[in-house]
Design a protein around this motif. Structure first.
Motif, mmCIF file in Angstrom:
data_model
loop_
_atom_site.group_PDB
_atom_site.id
_atom_site.type_symbol
_atom_site.label_atom_id
_atom_site.label_comp_id
_atom_site.label_asym_id
_atom_site.label_seq_id
_atom_site.Cartn_x
_atom_site.Cartn_y
_atom_site.Cartn_z
ATOM 1 N N ARG A 277 54.661 41.829 70.423
ATOM 2 C CA ARG A 277 53.647 42.513 69.619
ATOM 3 C C ARG A 277 53.610 44.006 69.941
ATOM 4 O O ARG A 277 53.484 44.848 69.057
ATOM 5 C CB ARG A 277 52.281 41.884 69.895
ATOM 6 N N GLN B 148 52.062 27.667 77.340
ATOM 7 C CA GLN B 148 51.133 28.578 76.675
ATOM 8 C C GLN B 148 51.143 29.952 77.327
ATOM 9 O O GLN B 148 51.137 30.985 76.641
ATOM 10 C CB GLN B 148 49.716 28.007 76.701
ATOM 11 N N LYS B 149 51.171 29.989 78.657
ATOM 12 C CA LYS B 149 51.169 31.275 79.347
ATOM 13 C C LYS B 149 52.483 32.029 79.123
ATOM 14 O O LYS B 149 52.482 33.249 78.975
ATOM 15 C CB LYS B 149 50.919 31.075 80.843
ATOM 16 N N ASP C 186 52.632 28.735 67.987
ATOM 17 C CA ASP C 186 51.671 28.294 68.990
ATOM 18 C C ASP C 186 52.328 27.270 69.902
ATOM 19 O O ASP C 186 53.487 26.895 69.709
ATOM 20 C CB ASP C 186 50.404 27.721 68.330
ATOM 21 N N LYS D 210 53.270 39.481 85.430
ATOM 22 C CA LYS D 210 51.994 39.036 84.890
ATOM 23 C C LYS D 210 51.518 37.856 85.725
ATOM 24 O O LYS D 210 52.280 36.932 86.003
ATOM 25 C CB LYS D 210 52.135 38.595 83.423
ATOM 26 N N GLN E 11 54.865 36.873 73.645
ATOM 27 C CA GLN E 11 54.301 37.377 72.396
ATOM 28 C C GLN E 11 53.619 38.715 72.601
ATOM 29 O O GLN E 11 53.649 39.577 71.714
ATOM 30 C CB GLN E 11 53.310 36.351 71.826
ATOM 31 N N GLY E 12 53.013 38.921 73.766
ATOM 32 C CA GLY E 12 52.416 40.222 74.059
ATOM 33 C C GLY E 12 53.457 41.317 74.073
ATOM 34 O O GLY E 12 53.240 42.405 73.539
ATOM 35 N N LEU F 66 54.288 31.780 76.440
ATOM 36 C CA LEU F 66 54.162 32.268 75.061
ATOM 37 C C LEU F 66 53.272 33.513 75.008
ATOM 38 O O LEU F 66 53.601 34.495 74.334
ATOM 39 C CB LEU F 66 53.569 31.177 74.171
ATOM 40 N N ASP F 67 52.136 33.455 75.706
ATOM 41 C CA ASP F 67 51.216 34.592 75.712
ATOM 42 C C ASP F 67 51.924 35.861 76.180
ATOM 43 O O ASP F 67 51.774 36.936 75.582
ATOM 44 C CB ASP F 67 50.023 34.315 76.632
ATOM 45 N N VAL F 68 52.695 35.724 77.254
ATOM 46 C CA VAL F 68 53.376 36.886 77.829
ATOM 47 C C VAL F 68 54.447 37.413 76.880
ATOM 48 O O VAL F 68 54.505 38.610 76.569
ATOM 49 C CB VAL F 68 53.994 36.533 79.190
ATOM 50 N N ARG G 97 49.095 40.022 62.816
ATOM 51 C CA ARG G 97 50.382 40.265 63.449
ATOM 52 C C ARG G 97 51.231 41.319 62.749
ATOM 53 O O ARG G 97 52.185 41.817 63.314
ATOM 54 C CB ARG G 97 51.205 38.965 63.472
#
Length: 297
Positions: free
Chosen positions: A132, A121-122, A166, A209, A128-129, A124-126, A42
């Motif tokens: 990042r 989770q989804k 997470d 997304k 965090q993407g 978070l994924d979005v 990261r």
């Protein structure tokens, strides 16, 4: 190791904070183990600290990764804990107006059930993407800092911590500082479990997304054309071609034509020429989504 090197070199924690562009408080909490070390994937904070402490490249990151894996192992062994009420309320508030009550009933059946974990989770994924991708953008960091009332250094620390969050450790602060501002709305299809996330256009390059759970037919692999095989056997042509480049050439298909090895050599040179491609914002994905076809195929 860090404390010992600071003492040997006559340095202080603030010297590390300046070098890593984070707050002195963050460095202090890391050394006191009040905060988990960020994952080496990261951040480049370890390389910056290593340069100040005159340590071999990679040593700090390896130690931090070992500690990170041990902490993750402990988390996975524990039963799922319920989300903060603020997080659940934020998710329901962002949902399509026809769905919140139905989702609420499903969510409330368990402290942190399967569907709630999937949706969280989804999200978070979005988020965090986005974080990042924008971490090195001073303008984006400044904008996020203003939204949360923090300094740029404090915001950079918050992003590093968020990137290591997470689904089992998402907090009310994560929701307030990242999920809430980055995500405009979401829609959950309870029949297909498809999820559509609409992002804040001021904070994210992409607008929408979509995540789909659907059955797909297994496709039979295409036979490899004879041209690439001849090209691969000719060491004077293949040179230092990478595995990704070779897979790209093998995937090309033609109807009614059989290109020569020289054709694939020229395709390889065109593929490498930066003039033919716009640079992606995420260089890790430079081979994803590249589609080439011949005029007849």
């Amino acid at each position: 190791m860090i404390r010992r090197r600071l003492k040997e070199l006559g340095l202080e924690q603030k010297d590390l904070a300046v070098a890593a562009e984070v707050t002195e408080s963050y460095i202090s909490q890391l050394l006191a183990r009040k905060k988990e070390p960020p994952s080496r994937r990261r951040t480049d904070v370890y390389e910056k600290i290593a340069r100040v402490l005159l340590l071999p490249s990679g040593d700090l990151a390896n130690l931090a990764e070992s500690q990170h894996k041990e902490e993750l192992r402990k988390k996975v062994a524990q039963p799922p804990q319920p989300l903060f009420q603020e997080c659940r309320a934020m998710i329901l508030r962002k949902c399509d107006t026809a769905k919140p009550e139905e989702l609420r009933r499903i969510f409330e059946k368990e402290p942190f059930g399967v569907l709630e974990r999937l949706v969280t989770q989804k999200l978070l994924d979005v988020a965090q993407g986005v974080a990042r991708e924008e971490l090195r953008s001073e303008e984006w960091l400044r904008h996020m800092a203003q939204l949360s009332g923090r300094s740029d250094e404090q915001m950079r620390v918050a992003v590093l911590e968020f990137l290591d969050t997470d689904v089992f450790s998402v907090s009310a602060e994560n929701c307030l500082c990242f999920l809430d501002p980055i995500i405009d709305s979401l829609e959950v299809d309870l029949m297909t479990f498809g999820i559509e996330v609409v992002l804040n256009r001021r904070l994210a390059a992409a607008r929408v997304k979509r995540f789909v759970f659907a059955e797909q037919e297994t496709q039979e692999p295409f036979p490899v054309e004879p041209g690439p095989e001849q090209f691969l056997r000719d060491k004077s042509l293949i040179g230092d071609a990478t595995e990704e480049e070779i897979e790209f050439l093998k995937a090309m298909r033609f109807k009614g034509k059989q290109p020569s090895p020289i054709y694939y050599y020229r395709e390889l040179q065109d593929f490498r020429d930066p003039f033919h491609f716009r640079p992606l914002r995420n260089p890790e994905n430079r081979f994803h989504g590249v589609v080439r076809s011949s005029p007849g195929g």
